[in-house]
Design a protein around this motif. Structure first.
Motif, PDB file in Angstrom:
ATOM      1  N   UNK A 122       0.856  -1.191   0.000  1.00 25.66           N
ATOM      2  CA  UNK A 122       0.000   0.000   0.000  1.00 25.66           C
ATOM      3  C   UNK A 122       0.891   1.239   0.000  1.00 25.66           C
ATOM      4  N   UNK A 123       0.867   1.967  -1.089  1.00 24.95           N
ATOM      5  CA  UNK A 123       1.628   3.211  -1.245  1.00 24.95           C
ATOM      6  C   UNK A 123       0.636   4.359  -1.282  1.00 24.95           C
ATOM      7  N   UNK A 124       0.846   5.374  -0.466  1.00 22.38           N
ATOM      8  CA  UNK A 124      -0.063   6.517  -0.385  1.00 22.38           C
ATOM      9  C   UNK A 124       0.647   7.774  -0.873  1.00 22.38           C
ATOM     10  N   UNK A 125      -0.007   8.442  -1.816  1.00 18.00           N
ATOM     11  CA  UNK A 125       0.538   9.674  -2.388  1.00 18.00           C
ATOM     12  C   UNK A 125      -0.473  10.795  -2.209  1.00 18.00           C
ATOM     13  N   UNK A 126       0.005  11.935  -1.760  1.00 17.69           N
ATOM     14  CA  UNK A 126      -0.862  13.104  -1.611  1.00 17.69           C
ATOM     15  C   UNK A 126      -1.045  13.801  -2.945  1.00 17.69           C
ATOM     16  N   UNK A 127      -2.086  14.593  -3.036  1.00 18.47           N
ATOM     17  CA  UNK A 127      -2.345  15.330  -4.269  1.00 18.47           C
ATOM     18  C   UNK A 127      -1.333  16.446  -4.439  1.00 18.47           C
ATOM     19  N   UNK A 128      -1.086  16.781  -5.691  1.00 17.47           N
ATOM     20  CA  UNK A 128      -0.181  17.904  -5.967  1.00 17.47           C
ATOM     21  C   UNK A 128      -0.905  19.208  -5.666  1.00 17.47           C
TER      22      UNK A 128
END
Length: 301
Positions: free
Chosen positions: A278-284
């Motif tokens: 599970x990789x979590x990326x925030x919005x730009x």
């Protein structure tokens, strides 16, 4: 009986012998009287005055004692002034500390406000995309970096060599931006890493928490690497959302993955890749998404 009358002394008519230096009377006078009479009288008076005063050693001791007393007085006055000024200095220092703390608190509030506004802008963008009813709106928002994403993927860490240095002789083929350190990660290296992940099937990528979009730029400014004008420091952690195992295998077998492996073998650059569940990326922040629409020859949709 009358004595015989005494005869007056007979003076010799022969000339008296003269001094050999009679012709140098001026020079002789100077030599015989080298000290002027005024100086001699002054020296005599000085001796007479000294005879009735204190001995020389005693006078010297008295002068030394007076000097020590004067020095002690100066030091005492300086210490007293410093003690009087200490509270003022401490007060000014505390005022400066309080001012810094107030400004820091204000900056933190402004930063928090900026984050809130960014989140609001992202929410409005996502709402606008859903309002259009486009079935590909979610995909567009993910690919553009306008929304948070999470899922399986890979974690790639790229770091400088342990003995990285600066400078060089200009013979290094990796030399860019005017510096040729063979043990440091360059903007060009990070560009190849990111492009290789895109080509290997990544759906979303971030570098040190900085979300990448179609408008993102990775470049160098001096010795620093900038991502969207934000400086990054090593180690560089690249997170990519996609089919984890497949994405990892494809990237390592790609030309960019082999390039990264060559950097590790030849220059000591440290790398490590792992598959994540599970990789979590925030919005730009502040991403403006525009969707192209077909138009007729007359310019109407």
């Amino acid at each position: 009986m009358c004595g015989m009358p005494q005869q007056p002394p007979v003076r010799s008519s022969a000339p008296r012998p003269s001094r050999p230096d009679a012709s140098m009377s001026l020079l002789t006078n100077v030599m015989d009287h080298s000290l002027d009479e005024g100086y001699a009288e002054a020296a005599a008076r000085k001796r007479a005055d000294g005879a009735g005063g204190l001995p020389r050693t005693l006078r010297a001791k008295a002068g030394l004692a007076a000097g020590l007393v004067l020095a002690a007085l100066v030091v005492t006055l300086g210490a007293a002034n410093a003690r009087l000024a200490a509270p003022v200095v401490a007060k000014e220092r505390q005022e400066l500390i309080d001012r810094i703390e107030r400004e820091t608190t204000a900056a933190d509030k402004l930063e928090s406000g900026v984050d809130t506004l960014r989140a609001d802008v992202g929410a409005r963008q996502r709402a606008a995309l859903k309002k259009d009813g486009d079935e590909q709106a979610d995909l567009v928002s993910v690919l553009s970096g306008a929304t948070d994403v999470h899922g399986p993927g890979v974690k790639l860490v790229v770091n400088d060599a342990k003995e990285a240095s600066t400078g060089g002789d200009g013979t290094n083929p990796r030399e860019t931006s005017g510096f040729s350190d063979t043990g440091r990660v360059r903007d060009r290296d990070m560009q190849r890493v990111v492009n290789g992940l895109w080509e290997s099937g990544a759906e979303a990528i971030s570098v040190n928490g900085q979300r990448l979009t179609a408008l993102s730029a990775i470049r160098a400014a001096g010795d620093a690497i900038l991502v969207d004008n934000k400086p990054l420091v090593p180690p560089y952690t690249v997170l990519a959302v996609g089919d984890g195992q497949k994405l990892s295998t494809r990237f390592q077998n790609s030309a960019d993955g082999l390039y990264l492996h060559a950097l590790q073998e030849n220059y000591g650059i440290r790398t490590g890749i792992s598959v994540e569940a599970d990789v979590r990326l925030s919005a730009a922040p502040s991403v403006i998404v525009r969707t192209a629409e077909p138009r007729t020859e007359k310019g109407t949709p």
